[in-house]
Write a protein that holds these residues in place. Structure first.
Motif, PDB file in Angstrom:
ATOM      1  N   UNK A 158       0.825  -1.193   0.000  1.00 14.50           N
ATOM      2  CA  UNK A 158       0.000   0.000   0.000  1.00 14.50           C
ATOM      3  C   UNK A 158       0.864   1.250   0.000  1.00 14.50           C
ATOM      4  N   UNK A 159       0.327   2.357   0.545  1.00 10.96           N
ATOM      5  CA  UNK A 159       1.018   3.638   0.544  1.00 10.96           C
ATOM      6  C   UNK A 159       1.306   4.070   1.980  1.00 10.96           C
ATOM      7  N   UNK A 160       2.497   4.610   2.211  1.00  9.18           N
ATOM      8  CA  UNK A 160       2.863   5.007   3.573  1.00  9.18           C
ATOM      9  C   UNK A 160       3.945   6.072   3.544  1.00  9.18           C
ATOM     10  N   UNK A 161       4.026   6.795   4.664  1.00 12.66           N
ATOM     11  CA  UNK A 161       5.114   7.741   4.893  1.00 12.66           C
ATOM     12  C   UNK A 161       5.931   7.213   6.059  1.00 12.66           C
ATOM     13  N   UNK A 162       7.254   7.144   5.886  1.00 15.26           N
ATOM     14  CA  UNK A 162       8.157   6.620   6.911  1.00 15.26           C
ATOM     15  C   UNK A 162       9.030   7.737   7.455  1.00 15.26           C
ATOM     16  N   UNK A 163       9.160   7.775   8.765  1.00 13.54           N
ATOM     17  CA  UNK A 163      10.124   8.645   9.434  1.00 13.54           C
ATOM     18  C   UNK A 163      11.039   7.722  10.233  1.00 13.54           C
ATOM     19  N   UNK A 164      12.151   7.312   9.615  1.00  9.82           N
ATOM     20  CA  UNK A 164      13.014   6.270  10.163  1.00  9.82           C
ATOM     21  C   UNK A 164      14.037   6.863  11.120  1.00  9.82           C
ATOM     22  N   UNK A 167       6.195   6.346   0.179  1.00  5.45           N
ATOM     23  CA  UNK A 167       6.337   5.326  -0.850  1.00  5.45           C
ATOM     24  C   UNK A 167       4.961   4.775  -1.210  1.00  5.45           C
ATOM     25  N   UNK A 168       4.733   4.649  -2.496  1.00  7.33           N
ATOM     26  CA  UNK A 168       3.547   3.976  -3.025  1.00  7.33           C
ATOM     27  C   UNK A 168       4.033   2.646  -3.565  1.00  7.33           C
ATOM     28  N   UNK A 169       3.714   1.554  -2.867  1.00  4.94           N
ATOM     29  CA  UNK A 169       4.413   0.294  -3.098  1.00  4.94           C
ATOM     30  C   UNK A 169       3.939  -0.454  -4.337  1.00  4.94           C
ATOM     31  N   UNK A 170       2.687  -0.321  -4.708  1.00  9.00           N
ATOM     32  CA  UNK A 170       2.168  -1.179  -5.790  1.00  9.00           C
ATOM     33  C   UNK A 170       2.821  -0.884  -7.131  1.00  9.00           C
ATOM     34  N   UNK A 171       2.897   0.401  -7.505  1.00  9.80           N
ATOM     35  CA  UNK A 171       3.518   0.749  -8.786  1.00  9.80           C
ATOM     36  C   UNK A 171       4.849   1.462  -8.596  1.00  9.80           C
ATOM     37  N   UNK A 172       5.318   1.531  -7.348  1.00  4.35           N
ATOM     38  CA  UNK A 172       6.615   2.083  -6.975  1.00  4.35           C
ATOM     39  C   UNK A 172       6.762   3.555  -7.362  1.00  4.35           C
ATOM     40  N   UNK A 173       6.369   4.396  -6.435  1.00  4.85           N
ATOM     41  CA  UNK A 173       6.604   5.831  -6.526  1.00  4.85           C
ATOM     42  C   UNK A 173       7.091   6.267  -5.155  1.00  4.85           C
ATOM     43  N   UNK A 174       8.320   6.776  -5.077  1.00  6.54           N
ATOM     44  CA  UNK A 174       8.921   7.107  -3.790  1.00  6.54           C
ATOM     45  C   UNK A 174       9.483   8.522  -3.831  1.00  6.54           C
ATOM     46  N   UNK A 175       9.114   9.326  -2.804  1.00  6.33           N
ATOM     47  CA  UNK A 175       9.603  10.701  -2.700  1.00  6.33           C
ATOM     48  C   UNK A 175      10.289  10.879  -1.351  1.00  6.33           C
ATOM     49  N   UNK A 176      11.500  11.449  -1.367  1.00  4.85           N
ATOM     50  CA  UNK A 176      12.295  11.617  -0.150  1.00  4.85           C
ATOM     51  C   UNK A 176      12.154  13.052   0.359  1.00  4.85           C
ATOM     52  N   UNK A 177      11.811  13.191   1.642  1.00  6.27           N
ATOM     53  CA  UNK A 177      11.746  14.518   2.268  1.00  6.27           C
ATOM     54  C   UNK A 177      13.073  14.894   2.909  1.00  6.27           C
ATOM     55  N   UNK A 178      13.681  13.950   3.637  1.00  6.00           N
ATOM     56  CA  UNK A 178      14.978  14.189   4.285  1.00  6.00           C
ATOM     57  C   UNK A 178      15.863  12.971   4.086  1.00  6.00           C
ATOM     58  N   UNK A 179      17.182  13.196   3.996  1.00  6.77           N
ATOM     59  CA  UNK A 179      18.124  12.092   3.919  1.00  6.77           C
ATOM     60  C   UNK A 179      18.258  11.507   2.532  1.00  6.77           C
ATOM     61  N   UNK A 180      18.534  10.210   2.484  1.00  6.43           N
ATOM     62  CA  UNK A 180      18.768   9.516   1.216  1.00  6.43           C
ATOM     63  C   UNK A 180      18.285   8.076   1.315  1.00  6.43           C
ATOM     64  N   UNK A 235      19.089   2.652  -7.539  1.00  3.03           N
ATOM     65  CA  UNK A 235      19.300   4.091  -7.603  1.00  3.03           C
ATOM     66  C   UNK A 235      19.260   4.673  -6.193  1.00  3.03           C
ATOM     67  N   UNK A 236      19.976   5.771  -5.999  1.00  2.00           N
ATOM     68  CA  UNK A 236      19.950   6.520  -4.755  1.00  2.00           C
ATOM     69  C   UNK A 236      19.077   7.753  -4.959  1.00  2.00           C
ATOM     70  N   UNK A 237      18.160   7.970  -4.026  1.00  2.00           N
ATOM     71  CA  UNK A 237      17.218   9.079  -4.129  1.00  2.00           C
ATOM     72  C   UNK A 237      17.458  10.001  -2.941  1.00  2.00           C
ATOM     73  N   UNK A 238      17.713  11.279  -3.215  1.00  2.00           N
ATOM     74  CA  UNK A 238      18.032  12.247  -2.174  1.00  2.00           C
ATOM     75  C   UNK A 238      16.833  13.127  -1.860  1.00  2.00           C
ATOM     76  N   UNK A 239      16.982  13.933  -0.797  1.00  2.00           N
ATOM     77  CA  UNK A 239      15.912  14.839  -0.382  1.00  2.00           C
ATOM     78  C   UNK A 239      15.497  15.741  -1.547  1.00  2.00           C
ATOM     79  N   UNK A 240      14.201  15.865  -1.750  1.00  2.00           N
ATOM     80  CA  UNK A 240      13.683  16.685  -2.848  1.00  2.00           C
ATOM     81  C   UNK A 240      13.557  15.946  -4.159  1.00  2.00           C
ATOM     82  N   UNK A 241      13.874  14.641  -4.156  1.00  2.00           N
ATOM     83  CA  UNK A 241      13.783  13.843  -5.382  1.00  2.00           C
ATOM     84  C   UNK A 241      12.714  12.768  -5.262  1.00  2.00           C
TER      85      UNK A 241
END
Length: 281
Positions: free
Chosen positions: A122-128, A154-167, A179-185
């Protein structure tokens, strides 16, 4: 002698049935002419059959052991079946997960020392919570996500991930692409590969508009309120009531009053901080 002949006959019938089965499944070469059973005239064929059976048995045993190992690991599960609120939960390492509607998360009661692993559908926001020595892995349907300490959606079914902080590192299953995804990507799976782009404004806001808690500790509720509403009053919980649990949906300015009423607690505001504590008996 009669017994021996009868025993051989039974054995011949059994082996003929076995060979017929292998032939039907394409495991034996086609016969060019009638011949005796292979165990009588082709010892190497028979040895190959034994080897094949043994190999098959070994792989089956490994598969069953692996399945037993996975099923034997106790996993907790939290589901958000609602159609509107975000369901927030705090994992045992202090990481916070915000589950969107029709989403579930499975995780162990205690993470292994070397790595933290969860399963998301499903879809979720993680603060690790950051821990370089214990990376955090999220198993989704198309990919595996690896982080050490960051926040992202992250939207897991069709894979869409947006990073707010970190990498974050994203690895496609069954493909040689990471791939590595950074903040703002934002990374998305398009045209058979991962593609990175800039994140649009307001991408994360939807997770924090209406948050629901299910049997959550009061100190965790306060922490999430302070994180998602930085411009509001800060909430502080007295140590003796931190472990109190509540099922509650944040709705606005009267949240503190409603929480205290539900748990028979009191609160006091001072210097833009709200203190929640147990009443004196």
């Amino acid at each position: 002698m009669v017994f021996k002949e009868k025993e051989n006959k039974i054995t011949d019938i059994a082996w003929e049935q076995l060979c017929e089965r292998f032939e039907q499944e394409g495991l034996l070469p086609e016969k060019s002419a009638p011949e005796n059973p292979p165990w009588k005239t082709a010892p190497f064929t028979w040895v190959a059959i034994i080897a094949m059976l043994m190999t098959s048995g070994i792989f089956s045993a490994l598969y069953m052991i692996r399945q037993k190992d996975l099923s034997g690991k106790e996993l907790q599960e939290i589901r958000n079946e609602a159609n509107a609120p975000t369901l927030a939960t705090v994992l045992n390492d202090g990481s916070v997960v915000y589950l969107s509607e029709q989403t579930w998360l499975r995780y162990p009661g205690t993470f292994d020392k070397g790595r933290r692993e969860v399963i998301l559908r499903g879809d979720a926001f993680f603060d690790i919570r950051k821990n370089a020595g214990q990376p955090f892995f999220i198993d989704t349907e198309p990919a595996v996500i690896e982080v050490t300490g960051t926040s992202f959606q992250v939207r897991s079914r069709d894979l869409l991930l947006s990073v707010r902080d970190g990498e974050v590192r994203v690895s496609l299953k069954g493909r040689h692409q990471t791939v590595s995804v950074k903040a703002g990507e934002t990374v998305a799976f398009r045209s058979g590969k991962l593609q990175v782009s800039r994140t649009g404004a307001g991408s994360f806001d939807g997770y924090f508009r209406r948050i629901h808690f299910k049997d959550e500790r009061l100190d965790n509720v306060a922490r999430i309120i302070n994180t998602t509403s930085p411009g509001s009053l800060r909430v502080k919980i007295a140590p003796e009531v931190e472990s109190r649990r509540i099922t509650f949906t944040l709705s606005g300015r009267h949240d503190i009053e409603a929480i205290c009423l539900a748990l028979n607690l009191q609160y006091q505001e001072q210097d833009r901080t709200v203190y929640i504590y147990a009443p004196d008996n």
